[in-house]
Scaffold this active site. Structure first.
Site, mmCIF file in Angstrom:
data_model
loop_
_atom_site.group_PDB
_atom_site.id
_atom_site.type_symbol
_atom_site.label_atom_id
_atom_site.label_comp_id
_atom_site.label_asym_id
_atom_site.label_seq_id
_atom_site.Cartn_x
_atom_site.Cartn_y
_atom_site.Cartn_z
ATOM 1 N N THR A 72 0.652 5.719 2.188
ATOM 2 C CA THR A 72 -0.704 5.169 2.221
ATOM 3 C C THR A 72 -1.423 5.429 0.899
ATOM 4 O O THR A 72 -2.079 4.539 0.346
ATOM 5 C CB THR A 72 -1.503 5.756 3.398
ATOM 6 O OG1 THR A 72 -0.930 5.287 4.625
ATOM 7 C CG2 THR A 72 -2.962 5.342 3.337
ATOM 8 N N SER A 189 7.886 6.286 0.629
ATOM 9 C CA SER A 189 7.456 7.388 1.493
ATOM 10 C C SER A 189 8.679 8.114 2.029
ATOM 11 O O SER A 189 9.586 7.501 2.592
ATOM 12 C CB SER A 189 6.610 6.857 2.657
ATOM 13 O OG SER A 189 6.158 7.915 3.474
ATOM 14 N N CYS A 314 0.800 3.569 12.503
ATOM 15 C CA CYS A 314 -0.554 3.834 12.022
ATOM 16 C C CYS A 314 -1.603 3.142 12.872
ATOM 17 O O CYS A 314 -2.781 3.431 12.764
ATOM 18 C CB CYS A 314 -0.692 3.376 10.564
ATOM 19 S SG CYS A 314 0.443 4.215 9.449
#
Length: 372
Positions: A72, A189, A314
Site C-alpha cells: 500500500t 509486497s 483490504c
C-alpha cells in the site's frame, strides 16, 4: 474437517519457516544499518543482501529498489510522484491505487475478461494535453487476470508518459521481469510470496528523479527516510531467494485450480469464472455460487474449515459488490455471489476434494438455483 484448509494465499501467503528463523536471528543481533561500527555494518549488509535477492528475482538493479512498509505504501509512493501529470488508472486497480489516485483520475475500462482496453488507453493518452502518469496492475488480486504490461508500456512511452505497475500479486507466483516489462515503477509486497507482513518495495527505474516520500534522513538514497526494518527486510530477502522454487510449482497449482473449477461447473453450470479464458495467475479463481451471497459463503466455508475470501483482503469487511467484477460487466447481484479462492504451495488434491464436497453441500442447502 480434521484440519483447517487455507485457500486465501492472495490475502497473505503462509510465511516460510526459514524466513522466521532469519528474522529471529536479525532481531537478536540488533544493530542500526546507518551506524558505522561492526553491528551497524552487519545490519547494513543484511539490508543490501536482501535488496540484491529481490533484484535478482525481478531482474532490476539493486539501487532501483526502495524498501517500504508494504504494498500500500509502495502504491501511494508511486502515485505521489505523478505531480501535475494527468492520471490514468485501470478500472480494476487495487483500492490502494484507487484511493491514492483520487477522483480526478481517469478510470480506463476493461473488457468482460478484465483486460485493459488498449485502444481506449491509446486514444486517452493522445488526447491528453501533457504527458500522463498511468498505473496498471500486472495481475489482479481478485481474479488473477494478467495484463499485457509490455504492450501497455510501449503505448504509454510513445506518448512520453510514465507507467507504474502494481505487481504485488504477481511477484513470487509467476516470473516478473522489471526490465523486460519496460515499466518506470513497480510495487512489491513480501507477504504475498512467503515473506513477512509490513515490508515491501517500490522499484524506480534508474535515472528517474522523484521527490522523497518520507523526509528526515538519508535512508534509501534519501527517497524514504527512517531507520530500516532490518528483520523484515532480511525476511523479504529470504522469501525472494525461495520464490523461484514456488514459481516452478505453478503448473501443478494451476492444474489443481482448473480441476476445482471444472468440478464446480459440473455442479453449477451457471457459475461464472471471472477471467477464466484469459491468462491468469495459476493459483487464483473468482467464481460465483448463484443465489448465495459471498459473505454467507465465506462464513459457511470458515465454519467448515476452509479459508476463502469475498475479494480483496483490504476490503473484505465491507458489504458491497466487487468493483473489479462490476467493471468486467457483472451485475450487482452476480458480483455479490462471487468468492475468491487462491491456492498455494501447500494445497493438495485432498484439500480440493474436501472443498468441493463443502461447496456442494452449501450450494444444495442455500441456493434456490440448485438442481443437481
Amino acid at each position: 474437517m480434521s484440519k483447517a484448509v487455507y485457500l486465501d494465499y492472495n490475502a497473505t501467503a503462509p510465511i516460510h519457516q526459514q524466513v522466521v528463523e532469519a528474522m529471529a536471528a536479525v532481531m537478536t543481533a540488533g544493530g542500526n544499518p546507518s551506524s558505522v561500527h561492526q553491528s551497524g555494518r552487519t545490519a547494513r549488509n543484511r539490508v543490501e543482501e536482501a535488496r540484491a535477492a529481490l533484484a535478482g528475482l525481478i531482474n532490476c538493479k539493486s539501487p532501483e529498489i526502495i524498501f517500504t512498509s508494504g504494498g500500500t505504501e509502495a502504491n501511494n509512493f508511486a502515485l505521489s510522484t505523478a505531480g501535475d501529470r494527468p492520471l490514468f488508472i485501470s478500472a480494476t486497480e487495487h483500492d490502494s491505487v484507487l484511493a491514492a489516485a483520487g477522483e480526478a483520475a481517469v478510470r480506463l475500462p476493461v473488457d468482460s475478461h478484465g483486460i485493459l482496453n488498449l485502444d481506449v488507453l491509446r486514444a486517452a493518452l493522445a488526447a491528453a494535453e501533457t504527458p500522463a502518469f498511468v498505473s496498471v496492475m500486472l495481475a489482479n488480486n481478485e481474479t488473477g487476470v494478467i495484463q499485457p504490461i509490455r504492450a501497455i508500456a510501449d503505448i504509454v512511452h510513445k506518448q512520453d508518459g510514465l507507467l507504474h505497475c502494481d505487481a504485488i500479486q504477481a511477484v513470487g507466483k509467476i516470473p516478473v521481469d522489471f526490465n523486460e516489462f519496460g515499466v518506470d515503477m513497480m510495487s512489491v509486497s513480501a507477504h504475498k510470496f512467503g515473506g513477512p507482513q509490513g515490508i515491501g518495495a517500490l522499484v524506480l527505474r534508474e535515472g528517474l528523479a522523484v521527490p522523497a516520500f518520507i523526509r528526515g534522513g538519508g535512508q534509501e538514497l534519501g527517497r524514504r527516510a527512517g531507520t530500516e526494518n532490518v528483520a523484515a527486510i532480511a525476511g523479504l530477502g529470504v522469501a525472494a531467494r525461495t520464490a523461484e522454487k514456488i514459481i516452478a510449482q505453478g503448473e501443478a497449482i494451476a492444474a489443481l485450480r482448473d480441476e476445482m473449477e471444472a468440478r464446480i461447473r459440473d455442479l453449477s453450470p451457471a457459475s461464472r469464472i471471472y477471467g477464466g479464458t484469459v491468462p491468469r495467475l495459476p493459483n487464483t479463481s473468482s467464481i460465483e455460487m448463484p443465489g448465495v451471497p459471498a459473505e454467507l459463503q465465506v462464513m459457511s466455508f470458515d465454519l467448515d474449515g476452509f479459508a476463502v475470501s469475498a475479494g480483496s483482503a483490504c476490503s473484505s469487511g465491507k458489504v458491497k459488490a466487487s468493483h473489479v467484477l462490476k467493471a468486467m460487466g457483472a451485475s450487482e447481484e452476480e458480483a455479490g455471489t462471487a468468492i475468491r479462492i487462491s491456492l498455494g504451495w501447500r494445497t493438495t488434491a485432498a484439500d480440493i476434494d474436501a472443498f468441493i464436497d463443502s461447496w456442494r453441500k452449501l450450494y444444495k442447502r442455500k441456493s434456490p438455483k440448485f438442481a443437481a
